[in-house]
Design a protein around this motif. Structure first.
Motif, short mmCIF file in Angstrom:
data_model
loop_
_atom_site.label_atom_id
_atom_site.label_comp_id
_atom_site.label_asym_id
_atom_site.label_seq_id
_atom_site.Cartn_x
_atom_site.Cartn_y
_atom_site.Cartn_z
N ALA A 6 39.92 52.35 39.97
CA ALA A 6 38.67 53.03 39.63
C ALA A 6 37.56 52.69 40.62
O ALA A 6 36.83 53.58 41.10
N GLU A 7 37.45 51.41 40.96
CA GLU A 7 36.44 50.97 41.93
C GLU A 7 36.68 51.64 43.30
O GLU A 7 35.74 52.08 43.96
N TYR A 8 37.93 51.71 43.68
CA TYR A 8 38.28 52.29 44.98
C TYR A 8 37.86 53.76 45.06
O TYR A 8 37.22 54.19 46.03
N PHE A 9 38.20 54.53 44.04
CA PHE A 9 37.84 55.95 44.05
C PHE A 9 36.33 56.14 44.01
O PHE A 9 35.79 57.04 44.68
N GLN A 10 35.64 55.32 43.25
CA GLN A 10 34.19 55.46 43.19
C GLN A 10 33.53 55.16 44.53
O GLN A 10 32.58 55.82 44.93
N GLU A 11 34.03 54.15 45.22
CA GLU A 11 33.47 53.81 46.52
C GLU A 11 33.67 54.94 47.53
O GLU A 11 32.92 55.05 48.51
N LYS A 12 34.67 55.78 47.30
CA LYS A 12 34.91 56.92 48.19
C LYS A 12 34.15 58.16 47.75
O LYS A 12 34.31 59.23 48.35
N GLY A 13 33.36 58.01 46.69
CA GLY A 13 32.48 59.09 46.28
C GLY A 13 33.05 60.06 45.27
O GLY A 13 32.46 61.12 45.00
N PHE A 14 34.19 59.76 44.67
CA PHE A 14 34.78 60.67 43.69
C PHE A 14 33.98 60.69 42.38
O PHE A 14 33.46 59.67 41.94
N LYS A 15 33.92 61.87 41.79
CA LYS A 15 33.26 62.06 40.50
C LYS A 15 34.22 62.55 39.43
O LYS A 15 33.89 62.57 38.24
N ASN A 16 35.41 62.97 39.84
CA ASN A 16 36.43 63.47 38.92
C ASN A 16 37.65 62.56 39.00
O ASN A 16 38.09 62.20 40.11
N PHE A 17 38.22 62.23 37.84
CA PHE A 17 39.29 61.22 37.81
C PHE A 17 40.42 61.64 36.88
O PHE A 17 40.19 62.30 35.86
N LYS B 60 51.44 72.44 35.95
CA LYS B 60 50.43 73.14 35.16
C LYS B 60 49.23 72.25 34.88
O LYS B 60 48.09 72.69 34.91
N TRP B 61 49.50 70.98 34.57
CA TRP B 61 48.40 70.04 34.30
C TRP B 61 47.56 69.81 35.56
O TRP B 61 46.33 69.81 35.50
N LEU B 62 48.22 69.63 36.69
CA LEU B 62 47.49 69.39 37.94
C LEU B 62 46.56 70.55 38.28
O LEU B 62 45.47 70.36 38.82
N LYS B 63 46.98 71.77 37.94
CA LYS B 63 46.16 72.94 38.23
C LYS B 63 44.88 72.98 37.40
O LYS B 63 43.93 73.68 37.75
N THR B 64 44.86 72.23 36.28
CA THR B 64 43.66 72.20 35.44
C THR B 64 42.61 71.22 35.94
O THR B 64 41.48 71.22 35.44
N LEU B 65 42.98 70.35 36.89
CA LEU B 65 42.05 69.33 37.36
C LEU B 65 40.98 69.92 38.27
O LEU B 65 41.23 70.87 39.02
N ALA B 66 39.80 69.32 38.22
CA ALA B 66 38.69 69.78 39.06
C ALA B 66 38.98 69.47 40.52
O ALA B 66 39.74 68.55 40.84
N PRO B 67 38.40 70.25 41.44
CA PRO B 67 38.56 69.93 42.86
C PRO B 67 38.02 68.53 43.18
O PRO B 67 37.12 68.05 42.50
N ALA B 68 38.58 67.90 44.19
CA ALA B 68 38.19 66.55 44.59
C ALA B 68 38.36 65.55 43.45
O ALA B 68 37.41 64.89 43.02
N THR B 69 39.59 65.46 42.93
CA THR B 69 39.91 64.51 41.86
C THR B 69 40.63 63.30 42.45
O THR B 69 41.54 63.43 43.27
N GLY B 70 40.20 62.11 42.03
CA GLY B 70 40.89 60.88 42.37
C GLY B 70 41.90 60.59 41.28
O GLY B 70 41.52 60.33 40.14
N LEU B 71 43.19 60.63 41.62
CA LEU B 71 44.24 60.49 40.61
C LEU B 71 45.02 59.20 40.83
O LEU B 71 45.61 58.98 41.89
N MET B 72 45.00 58.33 39.82
CA MET B 72 45.81 57.12 39.84
C MET B 72 47.12 57.37 39.11
O MET B 72 47.14 58.00 38.06
N THR B 73 48.21 56.89 39.68
CA THR B 73 49.49 56.92 38.98
C THR B 73 49.87 55.49 38.59
O THR B 73 49.35 54.52 39.14
N CYS B 74 50.81 55.37 37.65
CA CYS B 74 51.19 54.05 37.16
C CYS B 74 52.10 53.31 38.13
O CYS B 74 52.25 52.09 38.03
#
Length: 394
Positions: A112-123, A175-189
């Motif tokens: 979360a910290e990493y994506f925020q430092e890169k300016g992401f607003k969608n997660f 289908k789920w990925l298509k619902t995400l907002a542009p410029a999304t920071g996505l973490m996987t497990c």
């Protein structure tokens, strides 16, 4: 003549994580009394394997002095051998033996910290719903972002349901990925899950990292580098953990007791590759300034030099930095140097003064003071902290 101890390793080597553990074990053996090592893959422990019933007898015949196992489904049979055992368990619920586990929630928070430092607003987060290490990483990721006013889109499916149904899974995931907002920071497990997401993005013509940036966990270098684009991932101190495991088992084989202990593998840092190599800030002037800072990270640059890389005034750029990053230009320069210094402390044996000099700092005291204010530890403490896993009693 001193008799070498025999240690049975019930560990697979098909993942970088386990190979790093084995490197740590090997290092301990080189620096201390060499062991006789017998490694058996988990494959031979699977219930459907015809040799399964004979394995316990083979272990008994080999007469091991200790066992390190990542296979916990058959822990009762292993314990019947009556020798010291260290195991892996992601819930830490085997009270009779020391357990190796991970700091899952801190891993999520680091992402979360990493994506925020890169300016992401969608997660977003993609994981498995039926394994604790995945749900706990989600908890850390979501808790950090919720505390700052952000929501997290979540896709979770049981790991057990994916083994033979990838064709169905990829459609649902796409289908789920298509619902995400542009410029999304996505973490996987995990890095494996990152590969699933990347494949689904390709199927859906979603650009990585331009539309979705993907960050995994474990930093399996082979998996990450084989992907196109290569996958960013969170690295752990796994080799040091392997060393600590071997050191503890050696003491156990000499009569020491460590029941109820957890050896906790810690996330160290994000290894950035192409899948997250993007700035999500929608401001060309700030982006240009950040690019200049990154390009000159091995130099001690001033704010005026950064401003000269843009077409706006210093005051205007400062206001833009405050809006998008909530920090000043000078703070960003210092933060970049601190992050680079942290990497060099982990990757090299260079002294703190040499690292400061490499970054253009004539005053070691100044950079050390700012390092401590950012990381909460002095450079020397930081290096020591990340060289050793945590050992806690449950």
């Amino acid at each position: 003549m001193h008799k070498s101890k025999r240690v049975l390793l019930l560990l697979d080597i098909d993942r970088g994580w386990t190979r790093d553990i084995l490197r740590g074990i090997a290092k301990y053996c080189r620096l201390n009394n060499p062991w006789g090592l017998y490694r058996l893959s988990q494959f031979y422990w699977r219930p459907e394997h015809k040799r399964n019933k004979n394995e316990l007898k083979k272990f008994q015949q080999w007469k091991p002095d200790g066992i390190i196992t990542r296979e916990m489904d058959h822990i009762d049979e292993v314990l019947q051998l009556g020798v010291p055992v260290i195991g892996w368990d992601y819930s830490g619920e085997v009270p009779s033996i020391p357990i190796v586990t991970s700091d899952f929630e801190t891993t999520g928070s680091m992402a979360a910290e990493y994506f925020q430092e890169k300016g992401f607003k969608n997660f977003a987060f993609c994981g498995y719903s039926d394994v604790g290490w995945s749900t706990k990483r989600l908890e850390g990721f979501r808790r950090t972002l919720n505390a700052r006013g952000y929501e997290v889109e979540v896709y979770m499916k049981p790991m057990s349901s994916l083994r033979n149904l990838w064709s169905d899974e990829i459609d649902k995931l796409s289908k789920w990925l298509k619902t995400l907002a542009p410029a999304t920071g996505l973490m996987t497990c995990s890095d494996d899950r990152s590969l699933h997401v990347l494949e689904a993005c390709k199927t859906s013509s979603i650009l990585v990292p331009e539309e979705i940036a993907i960050l995994g966990v474990d930093n399996d270098e082979l998996l990450c580098d084989l992907a196109n684009p290569p996958l960013s991932s969170i690295e752990f101190n796994t080799e040091d953990t392997g060393y600590a495991v071997a050191e503890m088992l050696d003491k156990m084989m000499s009569g020491r007791h460590f029941e109820g202990c957890n050896i906790i593998t810690k996330p160290i840092r994000v290894i950035e590759r192409r899948s997250t190599d993007i700035c999500a800030i929608q401001d060309s002037q700030v982006t240009a300034a950040l690019a200049y800072i990154r390009e000159h990270k091995y130099k001690l640059i001033g704010v005026s030099e950064v401003v000269s890389a843009t077409s706006v005034s210093r005051r205007n750029l400062e206001l833009r930095f405050k809006k998008h990053l909530n920090r000043s230009i000078l703070d960003e320069i210092k933060r970049t140097h601190v992050d680079l210094m942290a990497d060099l402390l982990i990757e090299t044996n260079y002294s703190v003064s040499k690292i400061a000099s490499m970054l253009g700092h004539s005053s070691v005291e100044n950079i050390c003071r700012y390092f401590k204010s950012e990381k909460g530890l002095s450079p020397a403490q930081y290096r020591e902290e990340f060289e050793k896993p945590v050992i806690l009693r449950r």
